[in-house]
Scaffold this active site. Structure first.
Site, PDB file in Angstrom:
ATOM      1  N   LEU A 187     -15.152 -62.357  18.223  1.00  0.00           N
ATOM      2  CA  LEU A 187     -15.426 -60.941  18.515  1.00  0.00           C
ATOM      3  C   LEU A 187     -16.854 -60.734  19.004  1.00  0.00           C
ATOM      4  O   LEU A 187     -17.200 -59.662  19.491  1.00  0.00           O
ATOM      5  CB  LEU A 187     -15.157 -60.077  17.277  1.00  0.00           C
ATOM      6  CG  LEU A 187     -13.694 -60.025  16.797  1.00  0.00           C
ATOM      7  CD1 LEU A 187     -13.582 -59.157  15.541  1.00  0.00           C
ATOM      8  CD2 LEU A 187     -12.766 -59.512  17.880  1.00  0.00           C
ATOM      9  N   ASN A 206     -19.596 -67.838  14.829  1.00  0.00           N
ATOM     10  CA  ASN A 206     -20.643 -68.343  15.747  1.00  0.00           C
ATOM     11  C   ASN A 206     -21.255 -67.214  16.570  1.00  0.00           C
ATOM     12  O   ASN A 206     -21.249 -67.217  17.792  1.00  0.00           O
ATOM     13  CB  ASN A 206     -20.101 -69.458  16.664  1.00  0.00           C
ATOM     14  CG  ASN A 206     -19.004 -68.994  17.610  1.00  0.00           C
ATOM     15  OD1 ASN A 206     -18.348 -67.984  17.351  1.00  0.00           O
ATOM     16  ND2 ASN A 206     -18.794 -69.718  18.694  1.00  0.00           N
ATOM     17  N   ASP A 210     -16.760 -73.331  13.569  1.00  0.00           N
ATOM     18  CA  ASP A 210     -16.090 -73.365  14.878  1.00  0.00           C
ATOM     19  C   ASP A 210     -17.052 -73.256  16.047  1.00  0.00           C
ATOM     20  O   ASP A 210     -17.998 -72.477  16.030  1.00  0.00           O
ATOM     21  CB  ASP A 210     -15.042 -72.262  15.006  1.00  0.00           C
ATOM     22  CG  ASP A 210     -14.354 -72.340  16.354  1.00  0.00           C
ATOM     23  OD1 ASP A 210     -13.823 -73.418  16.668  1.00  0.00           O
ATOM     24  OD2 ASP A 210     -14.402 -71.372  17.112  1.00  0.00           O
ATOM     25  N   HIS A 222     -13.259 -77.369  13.692  1.00  0.00           N
ATOM     26  CA  HIS A 222     -13.293 -77.618  15.140  1.00  0.00           C
ATOM     27  C   HIS A 222     -13.679 -79.096  15.239  1.00  0.00           C
ATOM     28  O   HIS A 222     -14.824 -79.462  14.991  1.00  0.00           O
ATOM     29  CB  HIS A 222     -14.347 -76.699  15.769  1.00  0.00           C
ATOM     30  CG  HIS A 222     -14.680 -77.009  17.190  1.00  0.00           C
ATOM     31  ND1 HIS A 222     -14.413 -76.147  18.221  1.00  0.00           N
ATOM     32  CD2 HIS A 222     -15.282 -78.085  17.758  1.00  0.00           C
ATOM     33  CE1 HIS A 222     -14.832 -76.679  19.365  1.00  0.00           C
ATOM     34  NE2 HIS A 222     -15.369 -77.860  19.106  1.00  0.00           N
ATOM     35  N   ASP A 260      -7.924 -68.542  20.025  1.00  0.00           N
ATOM     36  CA  ASP A 260      -9.317 -68.921  20.293  1.00  0.00           C
ATOM     37  C   ASP A 260      -9.888 -67.982  21.359  1.00  0.00           C
ATOM     38  O   ASP A 260     -10.604 -68.407  22.271  1.00  0.00           O
ATOM     39  CB  ASP A 260      -9.441 -70.392  20.707  1.00  0.00           C
ATOM     40  CG  ASP A 260     -10.892 -70.883  20.680  1.00  0.00           C
ATOM     41  OD1 ASP A 260     -11.779 -70.111  20.262  1.00  0.00           O
ATOM     42  OD2 ASP A 260     -11.129 -72.037  21.085  1.00  0.00           O
ATOM     43  N   HIS A 269     -16.219 -64.103  27.680  1.00  0.00           N
ATOM     44  CA  HIS A 269     -17.529 -64.328  28.309  1.00  0.00           C
ATOM     45  C   HIS A 269     -17.681 -63.330  29.452  1.00  0.00           C
ATOM     46  O   HIS A 269     -16.685 -62.836  29.988  1.00  0.00           O
ATOM     47  CB  HIS A 269     -17.634 -65.759  28.858  1.00  0.00           C
ATOM     48  CG  HIS A 269     -17.651 -66.817  27.788  1.00  0.00           C
ATOM     49  ND1 HIS A 269     -18.688 -66.963  26.890  1.00  0.00           N
ATOM     50  CD2 HIS A 269     -16.744 -67.770  27.454  1.00  0.00           C
ATOM     51  CE1 HIS A 269     -18.421 -67.964  26.068  1.00  0.00           C
ATOM     52  NE2 HIS A 269     -17.245 -68.466  26.377  1.00  0.00           N
ATOM     53  N   PHE A 304     -17.767 -72.624  27.754  1.00  0.00           N
ATOM     54  CA  PHE A 304     -16.382 -72.933  27.404  1.00  0.00           C
ATOM     55  C   PHE A 304     -15.681 -71.678  26.868  1.00  0.00           C
ATOM     56  O   PHE A 304     -16.294 -70.884  26.145  1.00  0.00           O
ATOM     57  CB  PHE A 304     -16.333 -73.985  26.286  1.00  0.00           C
ATOM     58  CG  PHE A 304     -16.739 -75.372  26.705  1.00  0.00           C
ATOM     59  CD1 PHE A 304     -15.832 -76.218  27.309  1.00  0.00           C
ATOM     60  CD2 PHE A 304     -18.025 -75.847  26.459  1.00  0.00           C
ATOM     61  CE1 PHE A 304     -16.190 -77.516  27.665  1.00  0.00           C
ATOM     62  CE2 PHE A 304     -18.401 -77.137  26.804  1.00  0.00           C
ATOM     63  CZ  PHE A 304     -17.475 -77.981  27.417  1.00  0.00           C
ATOM     64  N   GLY A 305     -14.407 -71.540  27.157  1.00  0.00           N
ATOM     65  CA  GLY A 305     -13.618 -70.510  26.490  1.00  0.00           C
ATOM     66  C   GLY A 305     -12.838 -69.628  27.433  1.00  0.00           C
ATOM     67  O   GLY A 305     -13.254 -69.391  28.566  1.00  0.00           O
TER      68      GLY A 305
HETATM   69  O1  DOR Z   1     -13.603 -72.730  24.247  1.00  0.00           O
HETATM   70  C1  DOR Z   1     -14.204 -72.421  23.235  1.00  0.00           C
HETATM   71  N1  DOR Z   1     -14.993 -71.327  23.168  1.00  0.00           N
HETATM   72  N2  DOR Z   1     -14.091 -73.211  22.171  1.00  0.00           N
HETATM   73  C2  DOR Z   1     -14.831 -73.040  21.082  1.00  0.00           C
HETATM   74  O2  DOR Z   1     -14.693 -73.791  20.172  1.00  0.00           O
HETATM   75  C3  DOR Z   1     -15.831 -71.963  21.015  1.00  0.00           C
HETATM   76  C4  DOR Z   1     -15.502 -70.869  21.932  1.00  0.00           C
HETATM   77  C5  DOR Z   1     -16.637 -69.907  22.135  1.00  0.00           C
HETATM   78  O3  DOR Z   1     -17.284 -69.501  21.156  1.00  0.00           O
HETATM   79  O4  DOR Z   1     -16.855 -69.484  23.282  1.00  0.00           O
HETATM   80 ZN    ZN Z   2     -13.311 -74.230  18.414  1.00  0.00          ZN
END
Ligand code: DOR
Ligand code: ZN
Length: 430
Positions: free
Chosen positions: A63, A94, A152, A179, A306, A310, A324-325
């Site tokens: 979030l 995180n 994570d 993770h 997950d 972004h 990532f994500g």
């Molecule tokens: O793809 C991911 N994005 N994997 C993760 O473990 C963290 C996450 C993120 O916080 O953007």
């Molecule tokens: Zn993760």
């Protein structure tokens, strides 16, 4: 306030129900489940043709609040959750600052209570600052409402530290969620090591970087007795390790994401689409098929997103520089219905286990069953709705889905949290 939901096909494997029923709710709880129910006054809704299930729960969601509100915040993220059919999510720690103490837990709970459109379980960090060095204030966080623990986004590199985390956590009746990522093997890996990394000319993120930590943490589960939950399993062998641990009777559970089931490393072309950059990376078609098989055979406990929002400007960069994500809250149910339920891989009952029953149990929350006395958290689904995933429909602040343009069949139309509508006819209720 009274609420009457009429004529939905009510599906709940916990009570062996799959029939058209009426549900009467008062003061946030189910009063009666039956036929031709009436009430004196209140809100009545006709849900003919819809499927009603216990409220869906996504236990792996970023979030981003506090500190990352340009990507998402608790208000926008929980609206995305409601729009996707979820009545509860678990927020990952995180953030900036990291949720590693009681004040952080209280902050997320307070904002969620004030501005949220879904229940928010708070996961506390295992280590201070996610550094993997010093234990977080787990006891304090539990006392203030933390539902689980995880670092994570990062793997805990040192086995001795991971043992301390599990030894300590095991006294609080909370699951440690991991993770799995060995930094020595993963380094700056960008995509799955093998065909994709060779084809794209990028550093590889090998399957072993995940599998070695899964194996290690299962061994530490055996040593400590602490309940262990493996987050976003992506490889066939990783899932086999979980399968073997379960056969041995260890308290090990796991989750998979829609993107690791329904996308593969082949999705990333010479356009280097950063929406497909996720951690762990998209794997091979064989791995994806193994995850689906694990969902069908009971090895997988939960489907999670997950959800990792972004900003456009962060993702509109070279692949190596983009974070990532991908997001997931508003596509997860449609993808699961389209690719698993409609295809006959799983039935609605199993979907409810994976997306409502098991997640709630891992959060150590009371079950939501469709029977008198239970909390009135529901997800209402139109199984016939055909729709196309489009970014402008998202309630999330972010657009970084890997499924834009996908044609799906089935989606949530209504969500109820404690007897109040958070979404009605596809629109989040303000
Ligand atoms: O793809 C991911 N994005 N994997 C993760 O473990 C963290 C996450 C993120 O916080 O953007
Ligand atoms: Zn993760």
């Amino acid at each position: 306030m009274a609420l009457m939901l009429k004529n939905a096909r009510v599906i709940d494997p916990q009570v062996g129900l799959d029939e058209v029923r009426d549900i009467l709710v008062r003061d946030g709880r189910i009063v009666e489940v039956g036929h031709n129910l009436t009430m004196e006054k209140g809100v009545e809704r006709d849900l003919s043709g819809k499927v009603l299930v216990p409220g869906l729960v996504d236990i792996h969601v970023h979030l981003r609040e506090p500190g990352g509100e340009q990507k998402e915040d608790i208000a926008s993220g929980t609206r995305a959750a409601a729009h996707g059919g979820f009545t509860a999510v678990c927020a990952m720690p995180n953030t900036a600052p990291v949720i590693d103490n009681a004040m952080g837990v209280e902050y997320v709970k307070a904002v969620a209570a004030a501005k949220g459109k879904a229940r928010v379980y708070v996961a506390g960090a295992c280590s201070q600052g996610l550094k993997g060095e010093t234990l977080s204030e787990m006891g304090d966080m539990v006392a203030h409402g933390a539902s689980a623990f995880t670092d994570d986004g990062k793997g805990i590199q040192d086995a001795g530290m991971m043992r301390r985390v599990m030894d300590y956590a095991s006294q609080f009746n909370r699951v440690v969620m991991v993770h799995a990522q060995d930094n020595g093997l993963v380094g700056d890996g960008q995509v799955n090591e093998g065909v994709a990394s060779t084809r794209l000319g990028m550093l590889g993120w090998p399957a072993e970087g995940e599998e070695i930590e899964i194996a290690r943490d299962i061994a530490l589960c055996r040593l400590t007795g602490c309940p262990l939950h493996i987050q976003h399993v992506t490889t066939a062998r990783g899932l086999d390790l979980v399968r073997a641990a379960k056969a041995e009777g260890l308290p090990v559970t796991c989750e998979v994401t829609p993107h690791h089931m329904f996308l593969t490393e082949d999705a990333i072309t010479d356009e280097y689409q950063t929406c497909f950059k996720v951690n762990p990376p998209l794997r091979t078609a064989e791995d994806a098929a193994a995850l689906v098989a694990g969902v069908a055979d009971g090895t997988v406990d939960c489907i999670v997103t997950d959800h990792a929002p972004h900003t456009d400007w962060e993702k509109d960069r070279e692949f190596e520089l983009a974070p990532f994500g991908m997001t997931g809250l508003e596509t997860s149910l449609g993808l699961v219905l389209t690719h698993l339920v409609n295809e006959g891989v799983i039935d609605f009952n199993r979907m409810v286990e994976l997306m409502a029953v098991n997640p709630r149990q891992l959060m150590r929350d009371e079950p939501v069953k469709i029977e008198a006395g239970c909390v009135a958290d529901f997800t209402v689904i139109d199984p016939e709705a055909s729709w196309t995933v489009e970014a402008h429909d998202f309630y999330s602040r972010a657009n970084n889905s890997g499924f834009i343009g996908a044609r799906l069949k089935g989606r949530a139309t209504d969500t109820y949290v404690g007897g109040y509508a958070t979404m009605e006819d596809g629109v989040v209720v303000e």
